[in-house]
Design an enzyme around this catalytic site. Structure first.
Site, PDB file in Angstrom:
ATOM      1  N   ASP A  21       0.798  -0.790  -0.380  1.00 24.59           N
ATOM      2  CA  ASP A  21      -0.192  -0.267  -0.129  1.00 24.59           C
ATOM      3  C   ASP A  21       1.308   1.353  -0.007  1.00 24.59           C
ATOM      4  OD1 ASP A  21      -2.197   1.251  -0.086  1.00 24.59           O
ATOM      5  OD2 ASP A  21      -3.412   0.460   2.061  1.00 24.59           O
ATOM      6  N   GLU A  79       3.161   5.293  -3.297  1.00 25.00           N
ATOM      7  CA  GLU A  79       3.462   6.828  -4.502  1.00 25.00           C
ATOM      8  C   GLU A  79       4.585   7.354  -3.966  1.00 25.00           C
ATOM      9  OE1 GLU A  79      -0.558   5.782  -3.840  1.00 25.00           O
ATOM     10  OE2 GLU A  79       0.835   6.478  -2.461  1.00 25.00           O
ATOM     11  N   ASP A 125      -8.371   4.609  -3.460  1.00 19.92           N
ATOM     12  CA  ASP A 125      -8.612   5.066  -2.210  1.00 19.92           C
ATOM     13  C   ASP A 125     -10.067   5.462  -3.266  1.00 19.92           C
ATOM     14  OD1 ASP A 125      -7.366   3.456  -0.340  1.00 19.92           O
ATOM     15  OD2 ASP A 125      -6.276   5.019   0.097  1.00 19.92           O
TER      16      ASP A 125
END
Length: 945
Positions: free
Chosen positions: A552, A555, A630
């Site tokens: 997760d 980035e 998300d």
């Protein structure tokens, strides 16, 4: 052929002689010399243009005043290996390969790429080329730009995942910057017959090379609390964009807050409704299409001359951009109104003036930092060729395990190991097919992020949890983050070697957990950092038996409410000294490579599976699937997923998924407001239908819980509708797994924009809400509340079978397709052969069981069924089998060819039923199982039907 030095000298002599003779208007200029696999041109201005050929006809182009060695990023793994024919003709130097040629103008270095017939693929506009010195953290870099094909009408696709409902990028602007919901893959595919890979890891703009600017007007800003107007003032811009901007919020409009219920809202929820209305008059100086970006969270609407042009909601901890455009006349004012309910959120309005038409419709890349212009041009007669060329450059996509194509159940989050096992048991008890369950974040003690350990109070025996799921024929994926609390043992070990980013700690940033903890991420760029990160996981989590790895926030995203510039500054590599601005987009690739390499060593005969939120060029080679982040649970967001996934697929990433139902939900859903229950259920049903025909089939999100038996509680029709697509997905596994194998062996694409297969039908170029699932099934998701029918375009060049009715329809027209709440419109191409298996509860149940071959009459067809053991690396050793199947429309015969190959556990004989769909209309085609039966033993068989 002239020697390299002699070519350069000859060029100078000819140029000088021409100048002396007064022939400067036609003089040959510049210098050129041959090098291995290509050439280097030095222009009149002293700029070097290096062109290298690959054996497949791909050309690498590098432009700089001083050519750097090596590669600017780790995207490309292939080296030039072509043997081009070199030609010098007048003021041009040319490399010729069988698949394409590359011309370079000796005077200005202009690049022209042609196909074998001489037709232009890419024509550079040399005056737009840019190599501008910039200083980043005291280091010299170059801002770069190239532009091609000014005024083009070609279709442009790819570039990763972007959720602004952009399908054909011709005329669009795309900013390549990693974000929770945006994935930067700088590969662009054209209907003109090429792909272009831009090898740069900094922020890159495709389309308009300039960043959008805040729209500066004399805005009237009215602030309300409830129904009371508490402030009326003038503001120059709408700008509460980032965390730092909250300090400018007017005291009169502040409200008290209460703690958020999601555990992720860093600011809490307002106790009194806030509302802001901005009104302003915009008088454009230039006519044309004006582009706008609204960065927002919470509820926001935009009106132009009273007409609503945008209405969106997004969770406050995850604001991002929504785009819109207005076609305006010079000097004619337009009244803009923005209505916003902040709830402690974020907003900004940005704008870009129209570009000249020839620039608006061109191929342009502009990057903020590099050492050179560096890109690859892939000749591609078809879009499948473009994907294959990309993977030859950046790496093959390994095969995923067969179970990965079953159903995944997830939740934000399971709080105990009893919940994890209990959910898997509940699916088995209800006979709803499932393969994998996911343990999301925060299974560790509150103050121990990065420990890769479990809170013993909630997970007393995680190994037993995994074993219990496996005893139920399931698999478990575990969430692992690159995030660390610096005083944890793992954090200290990384920090001691300089492998943690220090600037987030220096900024004093705290996360949303408990009291809020200082935190940062590890820096994966040094090999030693990747090795240590993997060792920490390998020591603690690998022995517990997990099957898949959910990576997760890759980035990286240590705070969603920081500007891109702040994120880049905090990403400066402490171990390498490279500024974060220069490597901004590269993090997810190098991070995934470290984990993939570790898994392959630790489990050499097990196929790795990684799910990562972000990716970069080459991510497919790391055994990674991507997901769309998300996203919000809204109809618009459901619609946006379709074009986002399709363009990511055309950028070369075959395995993609999304949170079925949308991750974040509005309070009207999370609080179970009865007035909105019907809409929530329908939204989830429609999203689930789309998920069933996505590469990976996965449900995940915040409350309400998404388990099939819970989300449909009290609605038997919904339960039947959901369960139907569970079962259909599993019946179609022979088809789906063959598609998955083709992504590895044939560089194929599962999720296919219609333009891939029907490029000659220009009507499909911009269709953003239909697609092909593999070569045969066209899916038309329903993305509007209470819609019970929708318009579907049937591409020309084929007949189509309506999967819900069995009727055959001609292509090249739009039809109205029935769409009951529990059904998604599906159409099957005439000539398709779709293998299906029996009803099973998991992918490992009866993988060699009986087959049903659905044959759709109306055209010749073929399909080659692929099978292997499903989880090991045998496929890489040649341990697999194929069965070629051919339908002859004229003779109405189906031929099963001789089986090719074998693998451990392969059944010698298979019971096969052939169902012919002749288009007369006999109900749902995939419910039909009666037909001609035979036993196939690996030898050729022909049936007359």
């Amino acid at each position: 052929m002239l020697e390299p030095k002699l070519v350069a000298v000859t060029s100078r002599v000819i140029a000088c002689a021409a100048a002396l003779l007064g022939l400067t208007g036609t003089a040959w200029a510049g210098e050129v010399r041959e090098v291995a696999h290509g050439m280097i041109v030095t222009t009149d201005a002293g700029q070097h243009v290096r062109v290298l050929a690959h054996a497949d006809g791909t050309f690498r182009v590098t432009v700089a005043d001083a050519l750097p060695e090596g590669h600017p990023t780790t995207m490309v793994t292939a080296e030039a290996d072509g043997a081009p024919v070199f030609r010098r003709e007048g003021a041009l130097a040319t490399l010729v390969m069988p698949q394409a040629s590359a011309e370079v103008g000796l005077a200005d270095g202009r690049i022209v790429i042609r196909d074998p017939r001489g037709a232009v693929l890419l024509d550079e506009h040399a005056p737009a080329r840019k190599l501008a010195p910039v200083t980043i953290e005291g280091q010299p870099w170059l801002a770069t730009r190239v532009q091609f094909n000014r005024g083009t009408d070609e279709g442009l696709y790819g570039l990763g995942q972007h959720q602004n409902r952009q399908m054909n990028y011709n005329g669009e602007d795309v900013e390549l910057a990693q974000h929770n919901m945006a994935i930067a893959v700088p590969y662009l595919v054209s209907t003109r017959g090429y792909g272009i890979l831009w090898d740069n890891a900094s922020i890159t703009r495709v389309g308009d090379p300039q960043p959008y600017a805040k729209l500066s007007l004399d805005w009237r800003a009215q602030y309300f609390l409830g129904q009371r107007q508490v402030l009326d003032r003038r503001e120059g811009t709408i700008d509460y964009q980032y965390l730092r901007d909250q300090a400018r919020w007017p005291a009169e409009a502040k409200v008290a807050t209460v703690a958020a219920t999601t555990g992720q809202n860093t600011q809490g929820n307002a106790t009194e409704t806030q509302r802001v209305v901005w009104t302003g008059t915009f008088t454009p100086e230039a006519a044309g299409e004006h582009k706008f970006r609204l960065y927002s969270s919470s509820y926001a609407k935009v009106f132009a001359d009273g007409k609503e042009v945008l209405s969106r909601w997004r969770q406050n901890w995850n604001p991002w951009y929504h785009t819109f455009a207005l076609d305006l006349a010079a000097g004619k004012p337009v009244e803009l109104r923005i209505e916003w309910e902040p709830n402690q959120g974020y907003i900004a309005l940005e704008h870009a003036d129209p570009l000249p038409p020839e620039d608006r419709h061109s191929v342009s890349f502009a990057s903020e930092a590099g050492k050179a212009i560096d890109y690859y041009v892939v000749p591609a007669p078809t879009m499948d060729d473009a994907v294959a060329g990309y993977r030859r450059l950046t790496g093959k996509a390994p095969m995923m395990p067969r179970w990965a194509y079953g159903f995944w159940q997830s939740r934000q989050r399971y709080n105990t190991q009893a919940e994890v096992v209990g959910v898997m048991q509940a699916y088995r008890d209800r006979k709803i097919p499932i393969d994998a369950i996911v343990q999301d974040w925060f299974y560790w003690p509150e103050d121990s992020w990065g420990c890769h350990c479990f809170d013993p109070a909630r997970f007393p025996d995680p190994a037993a949890m995994v074993e219990a799921v496996k005893a139920l024929d399931g698999r478990v994926m575990i969430s692992v983050w690159p995030k660390f609390y610096p005083d944890s043992a793992n954090g200290r070990a990384l920090r001691e070697k300089g492998y943690l980013y220090e600037r987030p700690l220096e900024a004093g940033q705290r996360d949303w957990v408990g009291k809020g903890y200082a935190n940062t991420f590890y820096d994966p760029h040094p090999p030693g950092a990747r090795a240590l990160y993997w060792k920490q996981i390998s020591d603690s989590l690998v022995p517990l038996g997990f099957d898949a790895w959910w990576m997760d926030a890759t980035e990286p995203d240590w705070h969603s409410n920081l500007s891109v510039a702040e994120r880049a500054y905090q990403m400066t590599s402490p171990a390498t000294g490279v500024p974060g601005a220069a490597i901004f987009n590269a993090y997810p690739l190098v991070h995934a490579e470290g984990v993939a390499e570790g898994l392959r060593v630790a489990q050499p005969d097990q196929r790795p599976f990684i799910l990562t939120r972000s990716g970069f060029g080459g991510i497919q080679r790391t055994s990674s699937a991507l997901w769309s982040g998300d996203v919000a649970a809204r109809w618009d967001d459901l619609r946006d997923q379709i074009s986002a996934g399709l363009n990511l697929s055309l950028a070369g990433v075959p395995n993609w998924t999304h949170d079925i139902g949308g991750f974040a939900v509005e309070e009207r859903y999370s609080k179970g407001d009865p007035a909105h229950l019907a809409e929530w259920r329908e939204l989830y049903l429609r999203w689930f239908q789309f998920g069933a025909f996505s590469p990976l089939f996965r449900s995940h999100g915040e409350f309400p819980h998404r388990e099939t038996y819970l989300v449909s509680e009290g609605d038997p029709a919904m339960l039947e509708g959901l369960t139907r697509y569970h079962r259909l997905r599993y019946r179609l596994l022979p088809y789906i797994y063959t598609l998955a194998a083709a992504t590895h062996f044939e560089d194929a694409t599962i999720l296919r924009p219609l333009v891939m297969d029907f490029e000659s039908d220009a009507k499909v170029w911009g269709i953003d809400d239909q697609y092909l699932f593999g070569p045969s099934i066209m899916v038309a998701p329903v993305t509007a509340f209470q819609a019970r029918a929708r318009q579907v375009y049937l591409p020309g060049g084929s007949d189509w079978h309506d999967a819900l009715t069995g009727k055959r329809l001609s292509g090249g027209r739009t039809v109205t397709a029935a769409a009951p709440r529990e059904r998604v419109p599906l159409f099957v191409r005439a000539g398709a052969i779709i293998p299906a298996g029996p009803d099973v509860q998991w992918t490992g149940e009866a993988p060699q069981g009986p087959l049903t071959l659905h044959v759709f009459a109306g055209a010749d067809g073929r399909f080659t069924l692929y099978e292997d053991a499903g989880t090991d690396m045998g496929y890489a050793r040649g341990e697999f089998a194929r069965i070629p199947i051919v339908w002859n429309e004229a003779t109405r015969t189906l031929t099963l060819g001789a089986r090719e190959g074998s693998f451990p556990g392969m059944a010698a004989a298979r019971r096969i039923t052939v169902v012919l769909h002749d288009g007369t209309g006999s109900g749902d085609v995939f419910d039909m199982r009666e037909g001609r039966a035979l036993t196939y033993e690996g030898k050729p068989v022909t049936l007359a039907l």
